[in-house]
Design a protein around this motif. Sequence first.
Motif, PDB file in Angstrom:
ATOM      1  N   LEU A 163       1.169  -1.041   0.212  1.00  0.00           N
ATOM      2  CA  LEU A 163      -0.104  -0.205   0.282  1.00  0.00           C
ATOM      3  C   LEU A 163       1.097   1.292   0.478  1.00  0.00           C
ATOM      4  O   LEU A 163       2.166   1.364   0.763  1.00  0.00           O
ATOM      5  CB  LEU A 163      -0.840  -0.304   1.692  1.00  0.00           C
ATOM      6  N   ASP A 164       0.341   2.114  -1.023  1.00  0.00           N
ATOM      7  CA  ASP A 164       1.597   2.930  -1.352  1.00  0.00           C
ATOM      8  C   ASP A 164       0.670   4.337  -0.377  1.00  0.00           C
ATOM      9  O   ASP A 164      -0.424   4.454  -1.872  1.00  0.00           O
ATOM     10  CB  ASP A 164       1.972   4.065  -2.085  1.00  0.00           C
TER      11      ASP A 164
ATOM     12  N   GLU B  32     -11.366  -5.905  -7.179  1.00  0.00           N
ATOM     13  CA  GLU B  32     -11.802  -4.119  -6.591  1.00  0.00           C
ATOM     14  C   GLU B  32     -10.524  -4.848  -4.997  1.00  0.00           C
ATOM     15  O   GLU B  32     -10.523  -6.081  -4.668  1.00  0.00           O
ATOM     16  CB  GLU B  32     -13.018  -3.906  -5.877  1.00  0.00           C
ATOM     17  N   VAL B  33     -10.290  -4.016  -4.787  1.00  0.00           N
ATOM     18  CA  VAL B  33      -9.523  -4.274  -3.644  1.00  0.00           C
ATOM     19  C   VAL B  33      -9.931  -3.171  -2.060  1.00  0.00           C
ATOM     20  O   VAL B  33     -10.233  -1.854  -2.784  1.00  0.00           O
ATOM     21  CB  VAL B  33      -7.783  -4.085  -3.177  1.00  0.00           C
TER      22      VAL B  33
ATOM     23  N   THR C 151     -11.087   0.507  -4.221  1.00  0.00           N
ATOM     24  CA  THR C 151      -9.642   0.761  -5.457  1.00  0.00           C
ATOM     25  C   THR C 151      -9.947  -0.180  -6.050  1.00  0.00           C
ATOM     26  O   THR C 151      -9.594  -1.690  -5.754  1.00  0.00           O
ATOM     27  CB  THR C 151      -9.100   0.821  -5.506  1.00  0.00           C
ATOM     28  N   GLY C 152      -9.117  -0.381  -7.487  1.00  0.00           N
ATOM     29  CA  GLY C 152      -8.886  -1.524  -8.396  1.00  0.00           C
ATOM     30  C   GLY C 152      -6.894  -1.870  -7.856  1.00  0.00           C
ATOM     31  O   GLY C 152      -6.455  -0.679  -7.803  1.00  0.00           O
ATOM     32  N   LEU C 153      -6.806  -3.107  -8.200  1.00  0.00           N
ATOM     33  CA  LEU C 153      -4.816  -2.999  -7.731  1.00  0.00           C
ATOM     34  C   LEU C 153      -3.962  -1.805  -8.852  1.00  0.00           C
ATOM     35  O   LEU C 153      -4.527  -1.622  -9.887  1.00  0.00           O
ATOM     36  CB  LEU C 153      -4.570  -4.507  -8.389  1.00  0.00           C
ATOM     37  N   ASN C 154      -3.079  -1.538  -8.830  1.00  0.00           N
ATOM     38  CA  ASN C 154      -2.729  -0.712  -9.655  1.00  0.00           C
ATOM     39  C   ASN C 154      -3.175   0.183  -9.880  1.00  0.00           C
ATOM     40  O   ASN C 154      -2.970   1.194 -11.102  1.00  0.00           O
ATOM     41  CB  ASN C 154      -1.504  -1.859 -10.533  1.00  0.00           C
ATOM     42  N   THR C 155      -4.051   1.293  -9.451  1.00  0.00           N
ATOM     43  CA  THR C 155      -5.131   2.049  -9.486  1.00  0.00           C
ATOM     44  C   THR C 155      -5.514   3.266  -8.467  1.00  0.00           C
ATOM     45  O   THR C 155      -5.848   2.542  -7.881  1.00  0.00           O
ATOM     46  CB  THR C 155      -6.745   1.362  -9.536  1.00  0.00           C
ATOM     47  N   PRO C 156      -4.392   3.568  -8.675  1.00  0.00           N
ATOM     48  CA  PRO C 156      -4.565   5.198  -7.799  1.00  0.00           C
ATOM     49  C   PRO C 156      -6.024   5.876  -7.429  1.00  0.00           C
ATOM     50  O   PRO C 156      -6.801   5.692  -8.268  1.00  0.00           O
ATOM     51  CB  PRO C 156      -3.561   6.200  -8.159  1.00  0.00           C
TER      52      PRO C 156
ATOM     53  N   VAL D 132      -2.390   0.218  -4.120  1.00  0.00           N
ATOM     54  CA  VAL D 132      -2.586  -0.955  -4.020  1.00  0.00           C
ATOM     55  C   VAL D 132      -1.847  -1.561  -4.882  1.00  0.00           C
ATOM     56  O   VAL D 132      -2.245  -1.698  -6.181  1.00  0.00           O
ATOM     57  CB  VAL D 132      -3.726  -1.737  -3.201  1.00  0.00           C
ATOM     58  N   THR D 133      -0.324  -2.401  -5.014  1.00  0.00           N
ATOM     59  CA  THR D 133      -0.315  -3.234  -5.536  1.00  0.00           C
ATOM     60  C   THR D 133       0.271  -4.348  -5.554  1.00  0.00           C
ATOM     61  O   THR D 133       0.563  -4.684  -3.916  1.00  0.00           O
ATOM     62  CB  THR D 133       1.414  -1.965  -5.890  1.00  0.00           C
ATOM     63  N   SER D 134       0.861  -5.871  -5.634  1.00  0.00           N
ATOM     64  CA  SER D 134       0.631  -7.094  -5.773  1.00  0.00           C
ATOM     65  C   SER D 134       2.646  -7.151  -5.894  1.00  0.00           C
ATOM     66  O   SER D 134       1.994  -6.968  -6.309  1.00  0.00           O
ATOM     67  CB  SER D 134      -0.464  -8.096  -6.517  1.00  0.00           C
TER      68      SER D 134
END
Length: 140
Positions: A25-26, A87-88, A113-118, A137-139
């Motif tokens: 998580l950024d 979705e996250v 939010t979605g993955l890699n979607t600020p 959020v990134t995996s």
Amino acid sequence: MNELSKGLILFSALLSPLAMADWLLDVNFELSSAGRTQTVNTSLSLLPGEETVFFGTTVQDMDATVQNVNARRLVGSAELLEVSAEEVKIAFKVKEQLDDGAWRTLISPTISTGLNTPTSFESDEDAEQQVKLQVEVTSV
């Protein structure tokens, strides 16, 4: 459905690639009040179902009229609630410790939010304190 079947379904769900992934998580956090702005930028790992503190800080405020310094303690946390391929969902909470030692919640949004979607969240602009939160959020 018997208990063994329920256990097997839960076990197979936990072994899915989404459940076993590491989530990064950024967070970009900004608090503005009384003409001052405080920012925190951080990256951290999230585990499903566990609350993770993404910052804890003490802010020094100087009252120019009385030359009195007041310390404010702020704590921000995030909890990964739900993960799917689309979705996250993350619950955020930012609290401030008051002079009497009690805690006051500044914001507590749940962000999807979605993955890699600020994505971002902003508190009410009319409030004396404005909070901005940008997350991705990134995996890994």
